[in-house]
Design an enzyme around this catalytic site. Structure first.
Site, PDB file in Angstrom:
ATOM      1  N   ALA A   1       0.870  -1.173   0.000  1.00  0.00           N
ATOM      2  CA  ALA A   1       0.000   0.000   0.000  1.00  0.00           C
ATOM      3  C   ALA A   1       0.906   1.223   0.000  1.00  0.00           C
ATOM      4  O   ALA A   1       2.059   1.150   0.443  1.00  0.00           O
ATOM      5  CB  ALA A   1      -0.874  -0.025   1.244  1.00  0.00           C
TER       6      ALA A   1
ATOM      7  N   GLY B   1       0.687  -5.148   0.798  1.00  0.00           N
ATOM      8  CA  GLY B   1      -0.473  -5.212  -0.105  1.00  0.00           C
ATOM      9  C   GLY B   1      -0.134  -5.833  -1.448  1.00  0.00           C
ATOM     10  O   GLY B   1      -1.024  -6.362  -2.132  1.00  0.00           O
TER      11      GLY B   1
ATOM     12  N   GLU C   1       4.451  -5.413   7.254  1.00  0.00           N
ATOM     13  CA  GLU C   1       3.656  -4.417   7.989  1.00  0.00           C
ATOM     14  C   GLU C   1       4.137  -4.222   9.420  1.00  0.00           C
ATOM     15  O   GLU C   1       4.064  -3.112   9.963  1.00  0.00           O
ATOM     16  CB  GLU C   1       2.171  -4.821   7.996  1.00  0.00           C
ATOM     17  CG  GLU C   1       1.462  -4.648   6.678  1.00  0.00           C
ATOM     18  CD  GLU C   1       1.608  -5.829   5.721  1.00  0.00           C
ATOM     19  OE1 GLU C   1       2.435  -6.729   5.990  1.00  0.00           O
ATOM     20  OE2 GLU C   1       0.879  -5.852   4.720  1.00  0.00           O
TER      21      GLU C   1
END
Ligand code: CO8
Length: 260
Positions: A67, A113, A136
């Site tokens: 992301a 992502g 993450e």
């Protein structure tokens, strides 16, 4: 059909869908999500009768590096992490439940992502320079687009736990050994293999192909784990640790987490 961050080309009944933000290593920003949503819900109809979709990233460094961390930094302030995670999951469900095969040609980094996007595709063919990971935790958050659920499906609990807890990356060979990707090949051969798979599947009965996709997905049951992931993602996205982790990435320094 014209998009800002997606290239759509049709050749020999294959749709080549390329995420085209190479300067940000094809990171998924808000607009890219909306364009993917549009393509997989209605946009594909403009491509005529096609065998399937070959999804890849522009350039030679990344499939998708995650992301867009710079854009999502506001999430901590706005408190809408759960919603954004849900939106991403919904777009990836459109891909996973698409009636024609979607093959990810993973041509470099598939992180966060990006790894989750590759896992939502029906098959994955990796180039030798590809790498995969769910980093993450380095940002003080958790995977939010289905990573905690789908990684388990491909590689099992032990390795899933290790990758998600350490944020470590694995190379294409290991990804193949673990069953995360179907094939790992040199660049040109990888593309050829993906096209060959689409041609083979394209020669089968379309109704049987669509039903096969639906039923293989059905084995994995309901959306409960995905909902739990979004809620937990929302919690982690509100923390000071997330602000620190994302700022550290942007400032190119090591994060100093405090557990709040
Ligand atoms: N977002 C935004 N920009 C990025 C991203 C990203 N994910 N990845 C790379 N870029 C940018 C870099 O900032 C850099 O830009 P600039 O030239 O302006 O500094 C450019 O791309 C090139 O990157 P690097 O200079 O860092 O290239 P390196 O070769 O040194 O490193 C890496 C490549 C290892 C891929 C490194 O860029 C990296 O670690 N990127 C981040 C990977 C990552 O953490 N991905 C996960 C993101 S979080 C996520 O996906 C959460 C999903 C759930 C979200 C739910 C909704 C809120």
């Amino acid at each position: 059909m014209s998009y800002n961050n997606l290239l759509v080309e049709v050749e020999d009944r294959v749709v080549f869908l390329t995420i085209n933000r190479p300067r940000a290593l094809n990171a998924l920003n808000d607009q890219t999500f909306e364009e993917l949503r549009h393509f997989f819900s209605t946009g594909y109809r403009e491509c005529g009768d096609f065998h399937g979709v070959l999804l890849t990233g522009a350039g030679d460094r990344a499939f998708v590096a995650g992301a867009d961390i710079k854009e999502f930094l506001d999430v901590a302030e706005q408190g809408n992490g759960e919603q954004l995670s849900r939106r991403g999951q919904e777009v990836f469900f459109l891909i996973e439940r698409f009636h024609r095969p979607v093959i990810a040609l993973v041509n470099g980094f598939a992180l966060g992502g990006g790894c989750e996007l590759a896992m939502a595709c029906h098959l994955r063919v990796a180039t030798e320079n590809a790498s995969f990971g769910q980093p993450e935790v380095n940002l003080g958050i958790i995977p939010g687009y289905g990573g905690t659920q789908r990684l388990n499906q491909y590689i099992g609990k032990g390795k899933t736990m290790e990758l998600i807890l350490t944020g470590d990356r694995i190379g294409a060979e290991e990804a193949h050994r673990l069953g995360l990707v179907n094939y790992t090949l040199p660049r040109d051969e990888a593309r050829e293999k993906a096209l060959e798979l689409l041609r083979v599947i394209g020669s089968k009965g379309p109704v049987a192909v669509a039903q096969s996709i639906r039923l293989v997905n059905a084995y994995y049951g309901g959306d409960e784990g995905f909902h739990a992931e979004s809620a937990a993602f929302g919690e982690t996205a509100k923390t000071e640790d997330f602000r620190e982790g994302a700022s550290a990435f942007i400032e190119k320094r090591i994060a100093n987490f405090r557990g709040k």
